[in-house]
Design a protein around this motif. Structure first.
Motif, PDB file in Angstrom:
ATOM      1  N   ILE A  54       0.898  -1.127   0.140  1.00 22.66           N
ATOM      2  CA  ILE A  54       0.073  -0.135  -0.056  1.00 22.66           C
ATOM      3  C   ILE A  54       0.859   1.160   0.057  1.00 22.66           C
ATOM      4  N   ILE A  55       0.738   2.306  -1.115  1.00 24.25           N
ATOM      5  CA  ILE A  55       1.370   3.471  -1.049  1.00 24.25           C
ATOM      6  C   ILE A  55       0.707   4.716  -0.950  1.00 24.25           C
ATOM      7  N   ASP A  56       1.106   5.904  -0.700  1.00 24.18           N
ATOM      8  CA  ASP A  56       0.631   7.078  -0.717  1.00 24.18           C
ATOM      9  C   ASP A  56       0.936   7.650  -2.162  1.00 24.18           C
ATOM     10  N   HIS A  57      -0.047   8.585  -2.730  1.00 19.77           N
ATOM     11  CA  HIS A  57       0.312   9.002  -4.124  1.00 19.77           C
ATOM     12  C   HIS A  57       1.553   9.990  -4.209  1.00 19.77           C
ATOM     13  N   PRO A  58       1.765  10.851  -3.185  1.00 18.74           N
ATOM     14  CA  PRO A  58       2.812  11.821  -3.394  1.00 18.74           C
ATOM     15  C   PRO A  58       4.064  11.330  -3.693  1.00 18.74           C
ATOM     16  N   HIS A  59       4.156   9.776  -3.467  1.00 23.06           N
ATOM     17  CA  HIS A  59       5.629   8.912  -3.731  1.00 23.06           C
ATOM     18  C   HIS A  59       5.640   8.735  -5.263  1.00 23.06           C
ATOM     19  N   VAL A  60       4.514   8.864  -5.905  1.00 24.25           N
ATOM     20  CA  VAL A  60       4.726   8.320  -7.456  1.00 24.25           C
ATOM     21  C   VAL A  60       5.897   8.942  -8.272  1.00 24.25           C
ATOM     22  N   GLY A  61       6.049  10.173  -8.103  1.00 24.78           N
ATOM     23  CA  GLY A  61       7.542  10.808  -8.818  1.00 24.78           C
ATOM     24  C   GLY A  61       8.656  10.030  -8.647  1.00 24.78           C
ATOM     25  N   SER A  95      -4.491  10.012  -9.170  1.00 22.77           N
ATOM     26  CA  SER A  95      -3.267  10.316  -8.219  1.00 22.77           C
ATOM     27  C   SER A  95      -2.233   9.429  -8.490  1.00 22.77           C
ATOM     28  N   TYR A  96      -2.711   8.233  -9.153  1.00 18.88           N
ATOM     29  CA  TYR A  96      -1.578   7.140  -9.368  1.00 18.88           C
ATOM     30  C   TYR A  96      -1.145   7.217 -10.565  1.00 18.88           C
ATOM     31  N   PHE A  97      -1.639   7.871 -11.369  1.00 18.94           N
ATOM     32  CA  PHE A  97      -1.300   7.950 -12.826  1.00 18.94           C
ATOM     33  C   PHE A  97       0.001   9.150 -13.022  1.00 18.94           C
ATOM     34  N   TYR A  98       1.121   8.642 -13.564  1.00 17.66           N
ATOM     35  CA  TYR A  98       2.291   9.669 -13.507  1.00 17.66           C
ATOM     36  C   TYR A  98       3.349   9.060 -14.726  1.00 17.66           C
ATOM     37  N   GLY A  99       3.813   9.994 -15.544  1.00 18.99           N
ATOM     38  CA  GLY A  99       4.885   9.477 -16.469  1.00 18.99           C
ATOM     39  C   GLY A  99       4.161   8.467 -17.377  1.00 18.99           C
ATOM     40  N   GLY A 100       2.820   8.614 -17.944  1.00 14.30           N
ATOM     41  CA  GLY A 100       2.349   7.595 -18.692  1.00 14.30           C
ATOM     42  C   GLY A 100       1.905   6.352 -18.232  1.00 14.30           C
ATOM     43  N   HIS A 101       1.949   6.001 -17.078  1.00  7.98           N
ATOM     44  CA  HIS A 101       1.613   4.947 -16.524  1.00  7.98           C
ATOM     45  C   HIS A 101       0.706   4.888 -15.178  1.00  7.98           C
ATOM     46  N   GLN A 102       0.074   3.917 -14.942  1.00  8.34           N
ATOM     47  CA  GLN A 102      -0.769   3.889 -13.659  1.00  8.34           C
ATOM     48  C   GLN A 102       0.030   2.667 -12.651  1.00  8.34           C
ATOM     49  N   TRP A 103       0.459   3.411 -11.743  1.00 11.02           N
ATOM     50  CA  TRP A 103       1.287   2.995 -10.823  1.00 11.02           C
ATOM     51  C   TRP A 103       0.754   2.231  -9.354  1.00 11.02           C
ATOM     52  N   ALA A 322     -14.133  17.420  -4.746  1.00 12.38           N
ATOM     53  CA  ALA A 322     -13.550  18.642  -4.953  1.00 12.38           C
ATOM     54  C   ALA A 322     -12.057  18.807  -4.439  1.00 12.38           C
ATOM     55  N   ALA A 323     -11.507  17.732  -3.903  1.00 15.69           N
ATOM     56  CA  ALA A 323     -10.241  17.813  -3.182  1.00 15.69           C
ATOM     57  C   ALA A 323      -9.088  18.048  -4.383  1.00 15.69           C
ATOM     58  N   TRP A 324      -8.207  18.449  -3.583  1.00 11.96           N
ATOM     59  CA  TRP A 324      -6.793  19.026  -4.202  1.00 11.96           C
ATOM     60  C   TRP A 324      -5.765  18.184  -4.219  1.00 11.96           C
ATOM     61  N   LEU A 325      -5.061  17.991  -5.492  1.00 10.47           N
ATOM     62  CA  LEU A 325      -4.144  17.126  -5.544  1.00 10.47           C
ATOM     63  C   LEU A 325      -2.866  17.593  -5.468  1.00 10.47           C
ATOM     64  N   ARG A 326      -2.034  16.792  -4.419  1.00 11.07           N
ATOM     65  CA  ARG A 326      -0.776  17.344  -4.003  1.00 11.07           C
ATOM     66  C   ARG A 326       0.129  17.267  -5.042  1.00 11.07           C
ATOM     67  N   PRO A 327       1.410  17.736  -5.095  1.00 13.24           N
ATOM     68  CA  PRO A 327       2.630  17.741  -6.065  1.00 13.24           C
ATOM     69  C   PRO A 327       3.118  16.110  -5.895  1.00 13.24           C
ATOM     70  N   ARG A 328       3.514  15.668  -6.769  1.00 11.90           N
ATOM     71  CA  ARG A 328       3.984  14.196  -6.936  1.00 11.90           C
ATOM     72  C   ARG A 328       5.348  14.087  -7.446  1.00 11.90           C
ATOM     73  N   HIS A 329       5.934  15.263  -7.739  1.00 11.12           N
ATOM     74  CA  HIS A 329       7.513  15.021  -8.439  1.00 11.12           C
ATOM     75  C   HIS A 329       8.469  14.338  -7.556  1.00 11.12           C
ATOM     76  N   ALA A 330       9.461  13.721  -8.193  1.00 14.21           N
ATOM     77  CA  ALA A 330      10.645  13.219  -7.165  1.00 14.21           C
ATOM     78  C   ALA A 330      11.202  14.417  -6.565  1.00 14.21           C
ATOM     79  N   GLY A 331      11.127  14.451  -5.235  1.00  7.67           N
ATOM     80  CA  GLY A 331      11.725  15.441  -4.530  1.00  7.67           C
ATOM     81  C   GLY A 331      10.755  15.930  -3.557  1.00  7.67           C
ATOM     82  N   TYR A 332       9.414  15.680  -3.800  1.00  5.53           N
ATOM     83  CA  TYR A 332       8.194  16.480  -2.968  1.00  5.53           C
ATOM     84  C   TYR A 332       8.415  15.804  -1.609  1.00  5.53           C
ATOM     85  N   MET A 333       8.676  14.349  -1.558  1.00  9.38           N
ATOM     86  CA  MET A 333       8.618  14.210  -0.122  1.00  9.38           C
ATOM     87  C   MET A 333       9.413  14.510   0.981  1.00  9.38           C
TER      88      MET A 333
END
Length: 370
Positions: A54-61, A95-103, A322-333
């Protein structure tokens, strides 16, 4: 690997036992860790040991940069993925889609909502000024332990109409940044100092077990607390109170996703399990019957699922959509941890509000890879 709350552990154990009925040769064992460790442990560290996590979506970057997870779309049926995307609550699937893939797949949807004690609070509050008045009367709790102080800041900024930037090209609105800091300061000054050491679980436990506090204005939805008998007193969940003029929008999105390790020796089987757990039938049935909090919108609309939790899903649906999606880039955590302490320094008088806002924006820009 999952996290050590009944909401994070019980439904996966139940699903794994049922999966064995479908595949008698397969056994899935779950380990668990604390919420704090879940929020901070790098995914690549987990993926080196576990097939499923189980992961948290801000980790995807970071996931993309480290190549440690298997894209769900590599082995997942495109039609099933399209169906799940259409059945998502708010931005949970995206929130788990990033870089063209579903993680990962959103098996659990959450954002900041309002929790009240119906026996001590006649109705949820809709206006932040009323919340601050209640806080000054000693009737409000607020989880401010990192990273939740930052989540409150994010929610308030977005609710005022100027969300925190999610890219290096974005700007932090200084006027609403100050308004947000002033509102957060007023709440922080009014609540019990013990709130600075509370995460949502600790705050909800205190609300459910105590006799004075009547509400938490911003805390992540933990639906089991709305079930009869889960704690000494049953809680009720509602949309967040508004600081701006547009109602309960901008709540910082949370929730969790089920992901597959890139190192697994069973990619097809793990992908099948993830798709099955995220499906509407599983989420509306076995998953929620075992303390699970679904990520599937059909489960959120299900009358039986809502009856079990005092209509928690119906009553917080607007905040989630209506929730806001956090940044998810590598370095966000790394930024998330540092930003939380920047805010705490400001709220405890170790820094000014303006210097904290400047530090937040500067550190955010520095968090992007060169």
């Amino acid at each position: 690997m999952t996290w050590s709350d009944p909401r994070g552990y019980d439904p996966l154990v139940a699903a794994s036992a049922a999966f064995r009925d479908r595949h008698p040769h397969v056994r899935i064992d779950w380990d668990k860790r604390s919420l704090q460790r879940f929020e901070s442990t790098p995914v690549d560290e987990l993926a080196a040991t576990y097939d499923l996590m189980i992961i948290d979506h801000p980790h995807v970057g970071e996931v993309v940069a480290q190549n440690c997870l298997l894209p769900i779309d590599r082995h997942g049926d495109p039609a099933l993925l399209e169906q799940l995307a259409s059945e998502t609550v708010g931005k949970s699937f995206h929130s788990y889609f990033y870089g063209g893939h579903q993680w990962a797949l959103p098996v659990d949807a959450a954002c900041q909502v309002q929790a009240i004690r119906p026996d001590l609070c006649d109705a949820p509050l809709t206006d932040l000024s009323a919340v601050i008045a209640e806080a000054r009367a000693g009737r409000v709790l607020l989880p401010l332990r990192p990273p939740h102080v930052l989540m409150c800041f994010f929610t308030l900024m977005a609710n005022l109409g100027t969300p925190f930037p999610v890219s290096r090209d974005g700007a932090l609105d200084p006027a609403n940044g100050r308004r947000t800091m002033e509102a957060l300061q007023a709440l922080s000054d009014a609540v019990d100092p013990a709130c600075h050491g509370m995460d949502p679980i600790a705050a909800l436990d205190a609300l459910a077990d105590g006799s004075r506090a009547a509400m938490i204005p911003f805390t992540y939805l933990y639906a089991p607390y709305a079930q009869a008998g889960y704690r000494p007193n049953r809680l009720s969940y509602h949309d967040i109170p508004a600081a701006g003029l547009s109602g309960p929008l901008g709540s910082a999105l949370g929730g969790t996703g089920l992901a597959v390790s890139a190192r697994t020796a069973h990619p097809e089987l793990c992908t099948e399990f993830a798709l099955w757990v995220a499906s509407a039938g599983m989420q509306s049935g076995l998953y929620t019957a075992n303390n699970g909090q679904p990520g599937n919108a059909l489960a959120w609309a299900d009358a039986t699922v809502n009856a079990r939790t005092g209509n928690a899903y119906h009553q917080t649906r607007m905040s989630h959509e209506a929730a806001w999606l956090r940044p998810r880039h590598a370095g966000y955590m790394g930024f998330q941890e540092e930003a939380s302490h920047i805010l705490l320094d400001a709220l405890t008088g170790k820094a000014t509000h303006d210097s904290a806002l400047s530090a937040l924006h500067a550190r955010f820009l520095e968090s992007f890879p060169a």
